[in-house]
Design an enzyme around this catalytic site. Structure first.
Site, PDB file in Angstrom:
ATOM      1  CD  GLU A 168       2.100   9.346  -0.596  1.00  0.00           C
ATOM      2  OE1 GLU A 168       2.303   8.323   0.080  1.00  0.00           O
ATOM      3  OE2 GLU A 168       1.315  10.247  -0.260  1.00  0.00           O
ATOM      4  CD  GLU A 212      -1.624   2.368   1.442  1.00  0.00           C
ATOM      5  OE1 GLU A 212      -1.177   3.068   0.495  1.00  0.00           O
ATOM      6  OE2 GLU A 212      -1.719   2.778   2.598  1.00  0.00           O
TER       7      GLU A 212
END
Ligand SMILES: C[S@@+](CC[C@H](N)C(=O)[O-])C[C@H]1O[C@@H](n2cnc3c(N)ncnc32)[C@H](O)[C@@H]1O
Length: 564
Positions: free
Chosen positions: A373, A364
């Site tokens: 990210e 994740e």
């Protein structure tokens, strides 16, 4: 206390004497209100709404000298043509859009944050799509003249259903609603209770009661806090508090559990026994599953729950680069008795050498824009652990983008007074905003990525068409979201049309624009975005191509980037 400027003032009157007197009176009254320290002053609608340069000039001058008193310009939702009545024009579809008059004045006042709109609602409402625009504007008050009320069978005032819906929307945004007398429709809505006759007073009281009742009935809808800018994380190790916040999002981990469960089930139903299944003894085999970026261990927990449901035994590797988070995983293993099932690996997934291949790789690493990210770069590094035919959870993710009005965000970015902040994307809980058109997909990443060579740079150009019925609007930037396929039909999404229910881990992302852009009704918004990759950093560049071309933001990642 909210003050009110005289209605007779006409700084754009064709009569020079009236013009001069009006300018002087307006300056004088604003000066007096500021001296009294009023919270705000309601200004009358410009007499010639589409042509009010002197009015705007006086307001702009006044705004330069104000520090806290706000100016609320009365803006009828629908403006009559010269000589026409508001209601008649609206019915015939020839009325002037009140938003255009508002936009003209506020643009001349350089989008000053102390200038707000006090929306004057008439008996006839404009189309629902055009009302939506006001969600992104600095609407400070809604003025509701008594003329919009109708009477029920017993003669008591009631508000028509469309007006109730309109108020519900504004209550949700925290906008105050002020009642006023019918004869003041054009003048700025004097507060309730200011009336001359006893009889009138009784009616005003009843209108007030209706508004109070509606407020309590309609504002039960939960309100969300204002949009607030948050800078995106760069590379630092996360704090325990941050992990704790992640872990409160039960729904996210349920979705991961479901994805792992389905992957394990599919694997069991597939005919061949995968090479990575380790034989423990004759009756007992284990599936190798790696959680990369394990944090304090919630995905390990979700995977173990899924395995128990699927009656599968796992051998888990929990890979995490943050040594502080590792301490929490150790505690979890001890308290759950999972020491023999889970191996903790304190390492960067891009450099770790795995002792055996994994059948399932769980991660994740998603940002509000999916790939922002560096999930693609991290997973490209980690996919070498995956056995041939192995599964990555997530399997893919796509970013979505839409043009947005948000005076609040534009003002917040502008208040930094530098270029850097206009070239930085923000994670933001979008509250007071309006999307000018439906979202469109932008960049997709799939895992494992079997391309050779792997190229994670992207370029996309998209065109959005504004609904002609929604009217013109102003563009302040772009709102971004992501949609992620964890496994099979298990979707994790913050994209509004498919948003995962009750999930709150991610807020949207906002890409601001240095200059606001006027988008005409039915006009197109064109935008380009690049995801740029260099050996040590990744960044986005973006620009508007229509209705007018604008500069490319964040050239070479000069203002914002994420380090690899
Ligand atoms: C968004 S957090 C998720 C943490 C955890 N899975 C959860 O759901 O709470 C991402 C985690 O990945 C870790 N991480 C990021 N890049 C990594 C890398 N290259 N190698 C190992 N861990 C990494 C971070 O330290 C962080 O703990």
């Amino acid at each position: 206390v909210v003050g009110r400027v005289s209605d007779w003032i006409q700084p754009d009157s064709p009569d020079p004497a009236v013009r001069q007197q009006s300018v002087a009176a307006l300056q004088h009254q604003l000066g007096w209100a500021a001296h009294l320290g009023l919270q705000a002053v309601v200004l009358p609608t410009p007499h010639r709404p589409a042509q009010s340069p002197n009015y705007a000039q006086v307001l702009n001058q006044a705004l330069q000298g104000l520090t806290h008193m706000a100016l609320w310009l009365t803006v009828p939702l629908v403006l009559p043509h010269e000589g026409g009545e508001e209601g008649e024009d609206a019915k015939e579809g020839t009325a002037v859009d009140g938003w255009e008059a508002w936009h003209q004045v506020r643009a001349q006042c350089d989008h000053n944050n102390l200038l707000g709109a006090a929306l004057l609602v008439g008996p006839v409402l404009p189309s629902a799509p055009s009302l939506e625009r006001w969600r992104g504007e600095p609407v400070k008050a809604v003025l509701l003249p008594t003329s919009v009320f109708t009477s029920n069978k017993r003669g008591y005032p009631v508000l028509p259903r469309p007006h109730q819906d309109l108020l519900a929307g504004f209550f949700k945004l925290g906008v105050q609603v002020r009642g006023g007398r019918g004869e003041e429709d054009g003048g700025g809505g004097r507060a309730l209770g200011v009336c001359q006759t006893h009889n009138h007073s009784r009616y005003i009281y009843l209108y007030g009661l209706v508004l109070f009742y509606l407020y309590y009935k309609l504002s039960s809808i939960t309100t969300s806090p204002n949009c607030r800018l948050h800078h995106l994380p760069r590379q630092d190790n996360l704090e325990s508090q941050t992990y704790e916040t992640f872990e409160k999002d039960v729904q996210k981990y349920k979705l991961y559990e479901e994805a792992v469960y389905k992957a394990l089930k599919d694997r069991r139903h597939s005919s061949s026994t995968p090479a990575t299944t380790t034989t423990i003894n004759n009756n007992n085999t284990r599936v190798v599953l790696m959680v990369v970026g394990a944090g304090r261990g919630p995905l390990v927990r979700a995977s173990m729950r899924a395995a128990a449901r699927a009656s599968v035994r796992l051998r888990v590797y929990a890979v995490e680069k943050n040594p502080n988070a590792i301490v929490h995983i150790q505690q979890m293993l001890r308290s759950e008795g999972w020491e023999s099932d889970v191996t903790i690996v304190s390492a960067d997934m891009r450099h770790w050498q795995a002792p055996e291949p994994a059948e399932i790789l769980v991660s994740e690493l998603l940002g509000s824009f999916g790939d922002n990210e560096l999930s693609p770069e991290c997973l490209d590094g980690a996919q070498r652990f995956l056995a041939p035919g192995g599964i990555s959870i997530p399997q893919s993710y796509t970013s979505y983008i839409a043009p947005a009005t948000s005076h609040k965000l534009h003002h917040d970015v502008k208040s930094y007074k530098d270029l850097e902040h206009f070239e930085t994307p923000y994670v933001v809980r979008l509250h007071r905003h309006h999307l000018l058109a439906a979202t469109q997909p932008l960049f997709t990443f799939s895992h494992p990525n079997n391309d050779t060579p792997i190229d994670n740079s992207r370029y996309a150009t998209v065109t959005f068409v504004r609904d002609p019925a929604a009217g013109a609007a102003v563009l302040h930037g772009f709102a971004g979201y992501f949609e992620c396929t964890l496994y099979g039909d298990v979707l994790l999404s913050i994209h509004p049309p498919t948003h995962s229910e009750n999930m709150f881990s991610w807020f949207p992302i906002f890409f601001p624009l240095r200059e606001t852009v006027y988008v005409p009704a039915g006009g197109s918004v064109g935008m380009q975005m690049w995801r740029c990759c260099a050996p040590h950093k990744v960044w986005y560049e973006w620009s508007v191509t229509a209705p007018v071309a604008g500069p490319i933001h964040n050239v070479g990642g000069r203002s914002y980037w994420v380090g690899l």
